[in-house]
Design an enzyme around this catalytic site. Structure first.
Site, mmCIF file in Angstrom:
data_model
loop_
_atom_site.group_PDB
_atom_site.id
_atom_site.type_symbol
_atom_site.label_atom_id
_atom_site.label_comp_id
_atom_site.label_asym_id
_atom_site.label_seq_id
_atom_site.Cartn_x
_atom_site.Cartn_y
_atom_site.Cartn_z
ATOM 1 N N SER A 102 -59.660 -33.675 15.708
ATOM 2 C CA SER A 102 -60.095 -33.991 17.622
ATOM 3 C C SER A 102 -59.213 -34.278 18.189
ATOM 4 O O SER A 102 -59.169 -34.502 19.445
ATOM 5 C CB SER A 102 -61.847 -35.098 17.123
ATOM 6 O OG SER A 102 -61.271 -36.347 16.527
ATOM 7 N N HIS B 113 -65.697 -29.874 14.982
ATOM 8 C CA HIS B 113 -65.710 -29.404 15.555
ATOM 9 C C HIS B 113 -64.187 -28.159 15.965
ATOM 10 O O HIS B 113 -62.950 -27.674 16.070
ATOM 11 C CB HIS B 113 -63.783 -29.944 16.253
ATOM 12 C CG HIS B 113 -63.892 -31.492 16.662
ATOM 13 N ND1 HIS B 113 -64.404 -31.756 18.048
ATOM 14 C CD2 HIS B 113 -64.206 -32.887 16.676
ATOM 15 C CE1 HIS B 113 -64.405 -33.044 18.697
ATOM 16 N NE2 HIS B 113 -64.572 -34.288 17.401
ATOM 17 N N LYS C 172 -72.475 -31.585 18.657
ATOM 18 C CA LYS C 172 -71.316 -30.590 19.697
ATOM 19 C C LYS C 172 -72.190 -28.883 20.428
ATOM 20 O O LYS C 172 -72.412 -28.765 21.308
ATOM 21 C CB LYS C 172 -70.060 -31.051 18.945
ATOM 22 C CG LYS C 172 -69.623 -32.050 18.844
ATOM 23 C CD LYS C 172 -68.219 -32.631 18.106
ATOM 24 C CE LYS C 172 -67.801 -34.051 18.462
ATOM 25 N NZ LYS C 172 -68.763 -34.817 17.459
#
Length: 427
Positions: A214, A242, A273
């Site tokens: 990340s 991610h 996310k």
């Protein structure tokens, strides 16, 4: 006899209780005074070193354009994990509202008591199908999923081999586990192989890695990792926070991107996310592993189940992603546009063509100062410094979203160039 306080009307009693809680005067013990002196000294050092983490207050919903407190401008947001722009998508919001109406605000319980609803099981099924796995289990966050996986699956007879730059939640989860711990150099397959050879004395060997790291936006070499796992009879765990939803041809993640979907044993990821941006995490993999987690994983057994509105939002996101890969293609093109222009302008951009685009600056004060100047120009970004990244490796982590337009991307680059020249970062 009832006291005068007990005779007060109920409303006045509530007001009294609130007022008494707002300002509680008490004498501090010598031990507490000593602690607070030490804490205040540490806080002062954080401020002086330029490492203080200021929290800007957003007054609107999460989107590509936001407003912040005491500022009437609509500011371009380039630092959210809202990769697909779905945090404020009308269909996602509507699904959350319906779940709130149909199933309530929360369950007031853990899953195995009375905290499992039909929508939880439906979402877990969608997750496992999305990743091509047998089953899935929901957590309050992926931090909890990472805290629950290692100590449940492995013990002192086993070994965990972890990339040195893995996310803090992986590191903390491994600390809870009694397995033999090996830390290999970042993305260094030779070092990983040496440690796998040493770990042959152990019963089971798990290789644990972020799919995408990340802070730098670099991608784990999963093909090589899977080759080593097969050679030394290990199995692979990846954290896909991610990557899930937007990496790979259809957004299935790093394993799809690198063509190793059938070779990765266990995947942990987040709903907080790209997948709606609210909260929640999960583990997906073989059904026996998931069954064991349901019975032994402490964060699962001792945490309230995921709130229905969060479940409803995430479930709708998986519906959207299953129907079309348009958002995946969109963010890929925007990422290439930003990275290409920034490199051409003279900035050092870390990572492997990922929507995480770290503008590498080294100095913490430079990173925070540049972020403030960019905010003045209507670009919301944040300087990252220690302890989030190592000392001397500060950066501004720009994150591209499918909801950004080409004009948004160009405007951000223009602002970076202006501030970069002003501060001597580029010529």
């Amino acid at each position: 006899m009832a006291t005068a306080l007990q005779k007060l009307p109920q409303l006045l009693l509530r007001q009294y209780n609130l007022a008494s809680c707002q300002c509680l005067a008490r004498n501090l013990s010598d031990g507490e005074k000593k602690l607070l002196d030490q804490v205040n000294e540490e806080l002062s050092n954080i401020r002086e070193s330029g490492l203080w983490k200021f929290e800007r207050v957003i007054t609107t919903k999460q989107d590509s354009h936001v407003k912040v407190q005491n500022d009437d401008r609509r500011i371009l947001n380039f630092c959210a994990n809202n990769y697909l722009g779905l945090s404020s998508h009308p269909e996602v919001i509507a699904a959350g509202q319906k779940a709130l109406t149909d199933y309530g605000a929360g369950l007031s319980s853990v899953r195995f008591i009375c905290g499992t609803q039909t929508i939880h099981k439906e979402l877990e099924e969608k997750i496992s199908k999305f990743h091509g796995r047998e089953d899935a289990i929901l957590y309050a966050s992926c931090f909890d999923a990472n805290a629950g996986i290692f100590e449940t699956v492995l013990n002192a007879e086993d070994a965990i081999l972890s990339d040195e730059l893995n996310h803090a939640s992986i590191i903390d989860g491994i600390r809870l586990c009694k397995a033999n711990k090996y830390r290999y150099k970042h993305l260094d397959m030779r070092d990983l192989e040496e440690k796998l050879i040493d770990a042959q004395k152990c019963r089971h060997r798990m290789i644990a890695t972020d799919g995408v790291f990340s802070m730098d936006g670099d991608v784990a070499p999963l093909r090589d990792i899977c080759d080593l796992a097969e050679k030394y009879k290990a199995f692979v765990f990846i954290d896909e926070c991610h990557a899930t939803g937007f990496l790979g041809g259809t957004g299935r993640g790093t394993d799809e991107l690198l063509g190793v979907q059938s070779r990765v044993a266990i995947i942990n990821s987040t709903l907080g996310k790209a997948l709606g941006g609210a909260a929640g995490g999960y583990t997906t993999g073989p059904k026996p592993i998931i069954d064991l987690l349901r019975n032994r994983s402490r964060p699962y057994l001792f945490s309230n189940s995921l709130p229905p509105p969060v479940v409803g939002c995430a479930s709708r996101v998986f519906d959207i992603l299953t129907k079309s890969s348009g958002l995946v293609e969109n963010i890929s093109l925007k990422t290439e546009r930003f990275r290409g222009q920034m490199v051409k302008a003279g900035f050092k951009i870390l990572g492997n063509n990922h929507p995480i685009c770290p503008v590498f600056l080294e100095d913490a004060k430079l990173a925070s100062g540049m972020a403030e100047k960019l905010l003045q120009k209507g670009i919301y970004v944040i300087g990252f410094s220690y302890p989030v990244v190592p000392v001397g490796k500060a950066r501004i982590r720009v994150q591209i979203s499918a909801s950004h337009s080409n004009e948004d991307v160009d405007r951000a680059v223009e602002a970076f160039v202006e501030v970069g020249k002003e501060m001597g970062v580029i010529s």
